[in-house]
Design a protein around this motif. Structure first.
Motif, PDB file in Angstrom:
ATOM      1  N   THR A  71      58.690 112.653  89.102  1.00  0.00           N
ATOM      2  CA  THR A  71      57.351 112.183  89.469  1.00  0.00           C
ATOM      3  C   THR A  71      56.284 112.597  88.472  1.00  0.00           C
ATOM      4  O   THR A  71      55.236 111.979  88.411  1.00  0.00           O
ATOM      5  CB  THR A  71      56.951 112.665  90.883  1.00  0.00           C
ATOM      6  OG1 THR A  71      57.018 114.098  90.916  1.00  0.00           O
ATOM      7  CG2 THR A  71      57.838 112.061  91.941  1.00  0.00           C
ATOM      8  N   ALA A  72      56.557 113.622  87.668  1.00  0.00           N
ATOM      9  CA  ALA A  72      55.584 114.032  86.671  1.00  0.00           C
ATOM     10  C   ALA A  72      55.498 113.020  85.526  1.00  0.00           C
ATOM     11  O   ALA A  72      54.497 112.964  84.828  1.00  0.00           O
ATOM     12  CB  ALA A  72      55.940 115.413  86.128  1.00  0.00           C
ATOM     13  N   ASP A  73      56.535 112.232  85.351  1.00  0.00           N
ATOM     14  CA  ASP A  73      56.560 111.241  84.276  1.00  0.00           C
ATOM     15  C   ASP A  73      56.045 109.907  84.816  1.00  0.00           C
ATOM     16  O   ASP A  73      56.811 109.022  85.189  1.00  0.00           O
ATOM     17  CB  ASP A  73      57.984 111.101  83.729  1.00  0.00           C
ATOM     18  CG  ASP A  73      58.044 110.256  82.468  1.00  0.00           C
ATOM     19  OD1 ASP A  73      57.052 109.555  82.166  1.00  0.00           O
ATOM     20  OD2 ASP A  73      59.088 110.293  81.801  1.00  0.00           O
ATOM     21  N   VAL A  74      54.737 109.781  84.826  1.00  0.00           N
ATOM     22  CA  VAL A  74      54.085 108.602  85.399  1.00  0.00           C
ATOM     23  C   VAL A  74      54.470 107.337  84.641  1.00  0.00           C
ATOM     24  O   VAL A  74      54.670 106.282  85.239  1.00  0.00           O
ATOM     25  CB  VAL A  74      52.555 108.793  85.436  1.00  0.00           C
ATOM     26  CG1 VAL A  74      51.854 107.547  85.961  1.00  0.00           C
ATOM     27  CG2 VAL A  74      52.189 110.002  86.277  1.00  0.00           C
ATOM     28  N   GLY A  75      54.630 107.441  83.337  1.00  0.00           N
ATOM     29  CA  GLY A  75      55.007 106.278  82.540  1.00  0.00           C
ATOM     30  C   GLY A  75      56.371 105.746  82.943  1.00  0.00           C
ATOM     31  O   GLY A  75      56.567 104.533  83.080  1.00  0.00           O
ATOM     32  N   PHE A  76      57.323 106.658  83.141  1.00  0.00           N
ATOM     33  CA  PHE A  76      58.664 106.260  83.558  1.00  0.00           C
ATOM     34  C   PHE A  76      58.625 105.603  84.932  1.00  0.00           C
ATOM     35  O   PHE A  76      59.233 104.543  85.140  1.00  0.00           O
ATOM     36  CB  PHE A  76      59.598 107.481  83.579  1.00  0.00           C
ATOM     37  CG  PHE A  76      60.955 107.168  84.124  1.00  0.00           C
ATOM     38  CD1 PHE A  76      61.890 106.481  83.364  1.00  0.00           C
ATOM     39  CD2 PHE A  76      61.305 107.537  85.418  1.00  0.00           C
ATOM     40  CE1 PHE A  76      63.148 106.182  83.865  1.00  0.00           C
ATOM     41  CE2 PHE A  76      62.555 107.246  85.927  1.00  0.00           C
ATOM     42  CZ  PHE A  76      63.482 106.564  85.159  1.00  0.00           C
ATOM     43  N   LEU A  77      57.926 106.222  85.861  1.00  0.00           N
ATOM     44  CA  LEU A  77      57.836 105.639  87.209  1.00  0.00           C
ATOM     45  C   LEU A  77      57.186 104.269  87.177  1.00  0.00           C
ATOM     46  O   LEU A  77      57.594 103.364  87.908  1.00  0.00           O
ATOM     47  CB  LEU A  77      57.058 106.573  88.140  1.00  0.00           C
ATOM     48  CG  LEU A  77      57.791 107.833  88.551  1.00  0.00           C
ATOM     49  CD1 LEU A  77      56.897 108.708  89.429  1.00  0.00           C
ATOM     50  CD2 LEU A  77      59.085 107.509  89.280  1.00  0.00           C
ATOM     51  N   SER A  78      56.220 104.099  86.315  1.00  0.00           N
ATOM     52  CA  SER A  78      55.557 102.802  86.178  1.00  0.00           C
ATOM     53  C   SER A  78      56.549 101.739  85.711  1.00  0.00           C
ATOM     54  O   SER A  78      56.563 100.609  86.228  1.00  0.00           O
ATOM     55  CB  SER A  78      54.395 102.922  85.204  1.00  0.00           C
ATOM     56  OG  SER A  78      53.790 101.676  85.002  1.00  0.00           O
ATOM     57  N   VAL A  79      57.404 102.098  84.741  1.00  0.00           N
ATOM     58  CA  VAL A  79      58.418 101.166  84.232  1.00  0.00           C
ATOM     59  C   VAL A  79      59.387 100.791  85.354  1.00  0.00           C
ATOM     60  O   VAL A  79      59.722  99.616  85.543  1.00  0.00           O
ATOM     61  CB  VAL A  79      59.171 101.776  83.030  1.00  0.00           C
ATOM     62  CG1 VAL A  79      60.403 100.963  82.682  1.00  0.00           C
ATOM     63  CG2 VAL A  79      58.242 101.884  81.835  1.00  0.00           C
ATOM     64  N   ILE A  80      59.840 101.788  86.128  1.00  0.00           N
ATOM     65  CA  ILE A  80      60.792 101.542  87.213  1.00  0.00           C
ATOM     66  C   ILE A  80      60.173 100.649  88.284  1.00  0.00           C
ATOM     67  O   ILE A  80      60.803  99.689  88.750  1.00  0.00           O
ATOM     68  CB  ILE A  80      61.283 102.872  87.826  1.00  0.00           C
ATOM     69  CG1 ILE A  80      62.095 103.662  86.797  1.00  0.00           C
ATOM     70  CG2 ILE A  80      62.083 102.636  89.098  1.00  0.00           C
ATOM     71  CD1 ILE A  80      63.326 102.943  86.288  1.00  0.00           C
TER      72      ILE A  80
END
Length: 139
Positions: A71-80
């Motif tokens: 959850t700290a990786d907002v960019g990754f979560l955005s991609v998912i």
């Protein structure tokens, strides 16, 4: 990992410990058989899937992998989230193919991370072996 050998070992262990072989045994032996059979099934499932195998390897080293860790990786979560939304709203096979290609590229990057993890695990094993070879008070 040699999946053929793994399957042979799995089938051999299941043949030896399957609950059907313990029908005429004591309740304690039946319970043991059922418990061991379940553990063998779980181990086989873990080892045959690359993701669960990688997670298990991390857990062996005391590193837990929780969904909240990402959850700290907002960019990754955005991609998912974007990928999931695109899949849900997609009405065109060609667009699905494009999304799949994008996901495959990310899986290749994940594979590279797993390869790097393997090297780190090799070093961890070397550290353990080295510690065992040193006198206990050599610090």
């Amino acid at each position: 990992m040699d999946l053929r050998k793994l399957k042979q070992s799995f089938l051999q262990l299941q043949a030896e410990l399957h609950p059907d072989k313990f029908i005429k045994k004591s309740q304690k032996e039946k319970d043991y058989s059922a418990q061991q059979s379940a553990l063998i099934n779980e181990a086989y499932e873990t080892l045959t899937h690359p993701l669960s195998r990688g997670i298990y390897m991390l857990e062996l080293e005391g590193i837990s992998l929780e969904e909240r860790d990402v959850t700290a990786d907002v960019g990754f979560l955005s991609v998912i989230l974007d990928l999931n939304e695109r899949v849900l709203n997609c009405e065109d096979v060609k667009l699905l193919d494009e999304i799949e290609d994008e996901v495959q590229d990310n899986l290749l990057a994940a594979r590279d991370a797993m390869v790097k993890m393997r090297y780190f695990f090799n070093i961890v094993e070397s550290l353990k072996e080295k510690r065992l070879s040193l006198p206990a008070n050599s610090s």
